[in-house]
Design a protein around this motif. Structure first.
Motif, PDB file in Angstrom:
ATOM      1  N   SER A  26       0.741  -1.174  -0.054  1.00 45.40           N
ATOM      2  CA  SER A  26      -0.210  -0.103   0.003  1.00 45.40           C
ATOM      3  C   SER A  26       0.868   1.247   0.133  1.00 45.40           C
ATOM      4  CB  SER A  26      -1.041   0.083   1.313  1.00 45.40           C
ATOM      5  OG  SER A  26       0.029   0.026   2.515  1.00 45.40           O
ATOM      6  N   LEU A  27       0.433   2.489  -0.556  1.00 44.88           N
ATOM      7  CA  LEU A  27       1.048   3.695  -0.422  1.00 44.88           C
ATOM      8  C   LEU A  27       0.233   4.759   0.265  1.00 44.88           C
ATOM      9  CD1 LEU A  27       3.235   5.521  -1.624  1.00 44.88           C
ATOM     10  CD2 LEU A  27       1.979   5.391  -3.637  1.00 44.88           C
ATOM     11  N   LEU A 166      -2.116  10.395  -7.215  1.00 44.31           N
ATOM     12  CA  LEU A 166      -1.078   9.435  -7.201  1.00 44.31           C
ATOM     13  C   LEU A 166      -0.046   9.789  -8.470  1.00 44.31           C
ATOM     14  CD1 LEU A 166       0.315   6.689  -6.688  1.00 44.31           C
ATOM     15  CD2 LEU A 166      -1.413   5.472  -7.811  1.00 44.31           C
ATOM     16  N   LEU A 167       1.047   9.800  -8.317  1.00 41.57           N
ATOM     17  CA  LEU A 167       2.074   9.846  -9.377  1.00 41.57           C
ATOM     18  C   LEU A 167       2.950   8.426  -9.350  1.00 41.57           C
ATOM     19  CD1 LEU A 167       3.190  12.068 -11.495  1.00 41.57           C
ATOM     20  CD2 LEU A 167       4.610  12.791  -9.705  1.00 41.57           C
ATOM     21  N   LEU A 187      13.194  17.952  -6.420  1.00 43.24           N
ATOM     22  CA  LEU A 187      11.831  18.581  -6.785  1.00 43.24           C
ATOM     23  C   LEU A 187      10.801  17.769  -6.701  1.00 43.24           C
ATOM     24  CD1 LEU A 187      10.366  20.881  -8.580  1.00 43.24           C
ATOM     25  CD2 LEU A 187      10.920  19.654 -10.474  1.00 43.24           C
ATOM     26  N   THR A 188      10.695  16.432  -6.851  1.00 40.81           N
ATOM     27  CA  THR A 188       9.697  15.417  -6.545  1.00 40.81           C
ATOM     28  C   THR A 188       9.319  15.394  -5.177  1.00 40.81           C
ATOM     29  OG1 THR A 188      10.171  14.353  -8.573  1.00 40.81           O
ATOM     30  CG2 THR A 188       8.944  13.090  -7.124  1.00 40.81           C
ATOM     31  N   GLY A 196       1.050  17.147  -1.095  1.00 38.92           N
ATOM     32  CA  GLY A 196       0.277  15.840  -0.459  1.00 38.92           C
ATOM     33  C   GLY A 196      -0.003  14.761  -1.577  1.00 38.92           C
ATOM     34  N   VAL A 197       0.877  14.913  -2.719  1.00 40.23           N
ATOM     35  CA  VAL A 197       0.787  13.880  -3.625  1.00 40.23           C
ATOM     36  C   VAL A 197       1.633  12.710  -3.170  1.00 40.23           C
ATOM     37  CG1 VAL A 197       1.382  13.209  -6.261  1.00 40.23           C
ATOM     38  CG2 VAL A 197       0.735  15.579  -5.433  1.00 40.23           C
ATOM     39  N   SER A 198       0.935  11.282  -3.396  1.00 37.26           N
ATOM     40  CA  SER A 198       1.629  10.267  -3.393  1.00 37.26           C
ATOM     41  C   SER A 198       2.295   9.611  -4.623  1.00 37.26           C
ATOM     42  CB  SER A 198       0.613   9.285  -2.972  1.00 37.26           C
ATOM     43  OG  SER A 198      -0.172   9.280  -1.784  1.00 37.26           O
ATOM     44  N   CYS A 199       3.640   9.336  -4.264  1.00 35.09           N
ATOM     45  CA  CYS A 199       4.393   8.997  -5.442  1.00 35.09           C
ATOM     46  C   CYS A 199       5.120   7.527  -5.385  1.00 35.09           C
ATOM     47  CB  CYS A 199       5.628  10.061  -5.504  1.00 35.09           C
ATOM     48  SG  CYS A 199       6.607   9.972  -7.116  1.00 35.09           S
ATOM     49  N   LEU A 200       5.004   6.835  -6.385  1.00 34.76           N
ATOM     50  CA  LEU A 200       5.767   5.571  -6.566  1.00 34.76           C
ATOM     51  C   LEU A 200       6.608   5.616  -7.737  1.00 34.76           C
ATOM     52  CD1 LEU A 200       6.156   2.490  -5.854  1.00 34.76           C
ATOM     53  CD2 LEU A 200       4.121   2.119  -7.282  1.00 34.76           C
TER      54      LEU A 200
END
Length: 259
Positions: A26-27, A166-167, A187-188, A196-200
């Protein structure tokens, strides 16, 4: 924190070969999660299933609790998932700002009503997004003349135009110089923290992974063999042996971090 992305028993087989084998994770919201592993481990296959380019053999993918398994890529994108690719996907015949404007036009569903005024639509917002990624001063340059690192930053701005929850970033620093890699991932990390973006993301550069990831997962031969903090992954004997042949690169990255 609540899970933005939930993956349950995800699998993909190509004949007798299990490219991804029973992967679950989970992310959380605002989390920067790295997915690493040797070549052929199944990272890109996993990404392609999350974004709908590949249909899973088994398992479920959920976005904010809603099942998205089996949806088309454009449907998943509409639900708030953005993606960047190993090889940049921008319109070389257009200017930098026009590339971002095209993404904004699509986001606002104005594709069929944009001509002949497309160059005027959402330009202010496009310039704001370019400023976020440090590209505002190159807004009116054509993409065909940009350095590769600048194309990567532009691609990130294009992804952000959709306001993703989600990114997904597949090898975001591939082909970039070391200094450019560090700058792009910083930067990411700033975007993840501030918006508050989630990034995988997948990545081969351990300096980048250890410096920026909140958490790291390791795939090997399609199976998830480890999931933990930077220190837990760095000191995991199985990860060192399977992924890096004894951990020499892990130790080198640690020495750089301590320097």
């Amino acid at each position: 924190m609540s899970a933005v992305l939930t993956v349950e028993h995800l699998s993909r087989s190509f004949g007798a070969i299990k490219a991804v084998d029973d992967v679950s994770f989970s992310l959380e919201q605002g989390e920067l999660l790295a997915l690493i592993g040797p070549n052929g481990a199944g990272k890109s296959t996993c990404f392609n299933m999350l974004m709908g380019q590949l249909k899973p053999t088994g398992g479920v993918v959920k976005l904010n609790g809603e099942k998205i398994t089996g949806l088309l890529p454009r449907q998943i994108w509409r639900k708030g998932v953005g993606r960047t690719f190993q090889i940049t996907a921008t319109y070389s015949s257009m200017t930098v700002v026009e590339n971002v404007q095209m993404s904004l036009i699509s986001h606002h569903r104005r594709i069929y009503s944009m001509l002949p005024y497309a160059h005027k639509l959402y330009r202010t917002r496009a310039l704001e997004l370019l400023d976020t990624v440090g590209m505002a001063d190159q807004a009116d340059r054509h993409c065909a003349v940009l350095a590769y690192g600048d194309l990567k930053r532009l691609e990130l701005a294009v992804a952000l135009a959709h306001e993703p929850k989600l990114l997904l970033m597949d090898e975001p620093t591939a082909g970039m110089a070391p200094r450019e890699r560090i700058a792009l991932m910083q930067l990411t990390a700033d975007i993840v923290r501030d918006q508050g973006v989630s990034c995988l993301f997948t990545e081969h550069d351990m300096d980048v992974v250890f410096a920026h990831a909140h958490r790291i997962m390791v795939l090997n031969r399609g199976q998830l063999i480890a999931d933990g903090s930077v220190e837990e992954i760095r000191n995991n004997p199985q990860v060192q042996e399977v992924y890096l042949g004894g951990g020499m690169l892990f130790h080198a990255a640690e020495e750089k971090a301590d320097a």
